[in-house]
Design an enzyme around this catalytic site. Structure first.
Site, mmCIF file in Angstrom:
data_model
loop_
_atom_site.group_PDB
_atom_site.id
_atom_site.type_symbol
_atom_site.label_atom_id
_atom_site.label_comp_id
_atom_site.label_asym_id
_atom_site.label_seq_id
_atom_site.Cartn_x
_atom_site.Cartn_y
_atom_site.Cartn_z
ATOM 1 N N GLU A 19 74.140 43.457 88.377
ATOM 2 C CA GLU A 19 74.481 42.371 89.952
ATOM 3 C C GLU A 19 72.879 42.708 90.084
ATOM 4 O OE1 GLU A 19 75.783 44.379 89.280
ATOM 5 O OE2 GLU A 19 78.729 43.276 89.680
ATOM 6 N N HIS A 36 86.346 49.899 95.414
ATOM 7 C CA HIS A 36 86.669 48.614 96.346
ATOM 8 C C HIS A 36 87.105 48.203 96.883
ATOM 9 C CE1 HIS A 36 86.496 49.072 91.444
ATOM 10 N NE2 HIS A 36 86.511 47.790 91.751
#
Ligand SMILES: Cc1ncc(C[n+]2csc(CCOP(=O)(O)OP(=O)(O)O)c2C)c(N)n1
Ligand SMILES: [Mg+2]
Length: 667
Positions: A406, A473
């Site tokens: 990322e 998540h």
């Protein structure tokens, strides 16, 4: 030290000498000024000039360089006016960063130099993005980026090299191995024998060279540049050198054995090259004195100009205005409406994810220079299938699967922006933004304020819980970004808004964090115009009018509030959907207070430090007279998000909504 002049012309050899000498003479002068207390400390490049100078001269002047703190030679070799550099170092308004940045932490678009942030490693991935832009434009160019040997231990080094290798990007990575990272010697920094050995691990070519030999540096990098352009590949160069002064001026060198200085003194890049040129009869001692005198006079006169810089006049409005590049908020909606809304009146029902997909799709058509990046977004279509079919339509170049990194991808997005590209990066899950955090918080958000370079990047953040996905998540992490000046934070709740706000975010030249609640993707349907339209960033929307109390909320909270209002028609609830969290729509918040006098701020994010606290404080300061009760907050529990559905249900703000409304009404 052996110098091989190859087929370099006399003029070229002398020009190299001059460029090499100049930063040395500047620093020698600065050492005097420092002792006189006239300038602040900096990071000395004395002894390492051949690398900065050789690398810069080996490139074309319009190829981007990502220098670091020890690279004065980059700035001088790009012919930045010295008086302006002095102004920069003094923190003057007339420097390159309006007094907002220190020493070498600034860039200049005009000189194709990208300013570093203190964290060092983030420079590396920006070079990837720039090289990607060159590649896409089919330009014969490379980007070049620097790191110290200390910086090679950062994860950013790994990510940037890996992406450059996987994407076949023409980037030259330069390691300046000067023996120390602050006080840390190389043996405490890495275990491989030579850093250049790492090139093989990334599947790229590499070479170790004598960083004190200007001809070797210049010639190698020229050759490597040709290689990178011709083969469309990155290249790693390890330059062996030595730091002749302390980490920063005045910090001392006690930890460096004396013999090292003696040894490296003999390898001084300037003295040795000078000797070579004398031996080659390219010039005489007299020419050397002439060159030196010329520079001395130039430095003195530039210094004089530099010290004439006026004192800063603090202008708060200017400080705030420079946070964002000229943007939609200020110009677009006040003066004209370049993006039409509802001209055709054709609309139909779409699910939340379909609306996002359509906004993204239309934006790809609208902007040929829009690049999408993210894990598994190409053939797989993304974890939530938002980009399904895109790669078939727009091709692999614009719809890019990324390695699992990322940080480098956010950095690459910034690099694309430097070369005029827009990009949208998909975080596979918003939770994973933590590993790209530094680039967002410190590079994207601050760059426009620091040196006037915008970061035209949207980061899509599939967010939120309610789907039993556990602590990593499901998080709501919007508050981290709301606290960061320079970002915009957008959080739609309806399909129509999601499409229009995403289009607006992509059109906006500033970095936008775009939150998409995962639980809404396939559970919410709404009417969405077919055309390409924007919804203004920074404007809230009254979802439902009412008189008893106002719920100020966003995202999934809007649906909880509407559901509650529908189930309890006897209570007249006013619902305000914020839609944008940074900047907030204060007039709309004020109106919500004025219309009911009772405010409940509802969000899925946890309570402490959530945006509810900020809004509550603002209402308290600005709307106190209209309040009939204390501002209340309803938020999720201050714990991580549990996996078990019953536990998660209990975690959620929604579980306490009824209680909160009752309490507020009863006040
Ligand atoms: C992420 C981060 N950690 C620590 C520091 C503090 N720091 C600044 S420069 C430096 C040493 C860098 O060493 P190296 O990469 O070898 O570059 P050099 O200074 O030797 O040119 C350190 C530890 C920092 N700026 N950023
Ligand atoms: Mg070092």
């Amino acid at each position: 030290m052996h110098f091989d002049r190859k087929d370099f012309s006399d003029n070229e050899l002398i020009s190299l000498y001059k460029n090499l000498l100049f930063p040395r003479m500047i620093e020698e002068k600065m050492l005097v000024l420092l002792r006189q207390g006239k300038i602040s400390k900096w990071f000395s490049g004395i002894g390492q000039e051949a690398i900065s100078v050789g690398a810069t001269l080996a490139l074309q002047p319009d190829e981007w360089i990502m220098p670091l703190h020890r690279n004065l030679g980059v700035f001088t070799s790009r012919k930045m006016p010295l008086h302006k550099l002095f102004m920069q170092w003094q923190g003057s308004k007339q420097g390159y960063s309006k007094g907002r940045e220190r020493s070498f932490h600034f860039g200049s678009k005009e000189h194709f130099i990208c300013g570093m942030i203190s964290h060092l490693g983030p420079q590396l991935a920006i070079a990837d993005g720039i090289a990607l832009a060159y590649k896409l434009k089919k330009e014969n160019k490379v980007s070049i980026t620097f790191t110290g040997e200390g910086g090679t231990s950062e994860g950013d080094f790994h990510e940037a090299l890996n992406v450059a290798a996987v994407w076949d990007l023409p980037v030259i990575f330069i390691i300046e191995n000067n023996g120390y990272g602050l006080s840390t010697p190389t043996k405490e920094q890495y275990r491989c024998e030579n850093l250049i050995d790492k090139a093989k691990g990334y599947g790229m070519e590499g070479v170790q060279i004598d960083g004190n030999n200007i001809l070797e540096v210049y010639d190698t990098i020229k050759g490597v540049r040709d290689y990178c352009i011709k083969n469309q590949k990155p290249y790693l160069i390890e330059c062996i050198t030595f730091r002749m002064r302390g980490h920063e001026e005045a910090s001392g060198t006690k930890y460096v054995p004396k013999e090292m200085f003696e040894e490296w003194n003999k390898k001084d890049p300037i003295i040795n090259y000078e000797r070579f040129l004398l031996e080659e009869n390219l010039f005489t001692e007299t020419t050397i004195s002439e060159i030196r005198n010329e520079y001395k006079a130039h430095i003195e006169s530039e210094l004089k100009l530099g010290f004439e810089a006026k004192d800063i006049k603090v202008d708060t409005e200017e400080e705030l205005n420079d946070l964002y590049a000229i943007d939609s908020l200020k110009v677009k909606y006040e003066t004209s409406k370049p993006v039409s809304r509802f001209t055709s009146h054709v609309s139909r029902d779409l699910r939340f994810f379909e609306a996002i997909k359509e906004g993204l799709h239309q934006s790809m058509k609208q902007h040929p220079k829009l690049i999408l990046m993210g894990q598994d977004i190409a053939e797989y279509g993304g974890a939530f299938k938002i980009t399904e079919g895109f790669v078939e339509e727009f091709g692999k170049e614009r719809v890019r699967n990324t390695p699992l990194c990322e940080s480098a991808i956010v950095g690459a997005a910034l690099g694309l922006s430097l070369e005029g590209y827009k990009s949208v990066m998909e975080m596979q899950f918003g939770d994973f933004v933590t590993v790209g955090f530094n680039q967002i918080i410190n590079n994207l958000a601050k760059i426009n304020y620091r040196w006037g370079q915008n970061a035209d990047v949207v980061i899509r953040m599939p967010t939120g819980g309610g789907v039993g996905a556990g602590p990593f998540h499901s998080q709501s992490n919007e508050a981290w970004f709301i606290h960061t000046p320079g970002l915009k934070v957008v959080y739609p709740s309806s399909p129509e808004d999601a499409k229009g706000l995403l289009i607006a975010a992509i059109n906006d030249p500033n970095p936008v964090m775009f939150f998409e609640h995962k639980a809404l993707y396939r559970s919410i349907t709404g009417n969405v115009p077919e055309e390409y339209y924007e919804i203004e960033i920074g404007k809230a929307k009254v979802v439902k009018e009412g008189e008893d109390l106002s719920i100020i909320t966003y995202g999934a909270g809007v649906h909880w509030a509407v559901e509650y209002a529908n189930a309890n028609p006897e209570i007249s609830i006013n619902i305000l959907d914020l839609r944008t969290l940074l900047p907030l729509d204060y007039p709309a918040i004020k109106e919500a207070v004025r219309s009911t006098g009772k405010i409940l701020i509802l969000h899925e994010d946890t309570l402490i430090g959530g945006i509810g606290g900020e809004i509550s404080a603002w209402i308290n300061e600005h709307c106190f007279e209209w309040l009939d009760a204390p501002v209340m907050r309803c938020a999720s529990l201050d714990t991580p998000i549990p996996f078990n559905l019953e536990l998660e249900k209990n975690f959620m703000a929604k579980a306490r909504l009824h209680q909160a409304i009752e309490k507020l009404l009863a006040y």
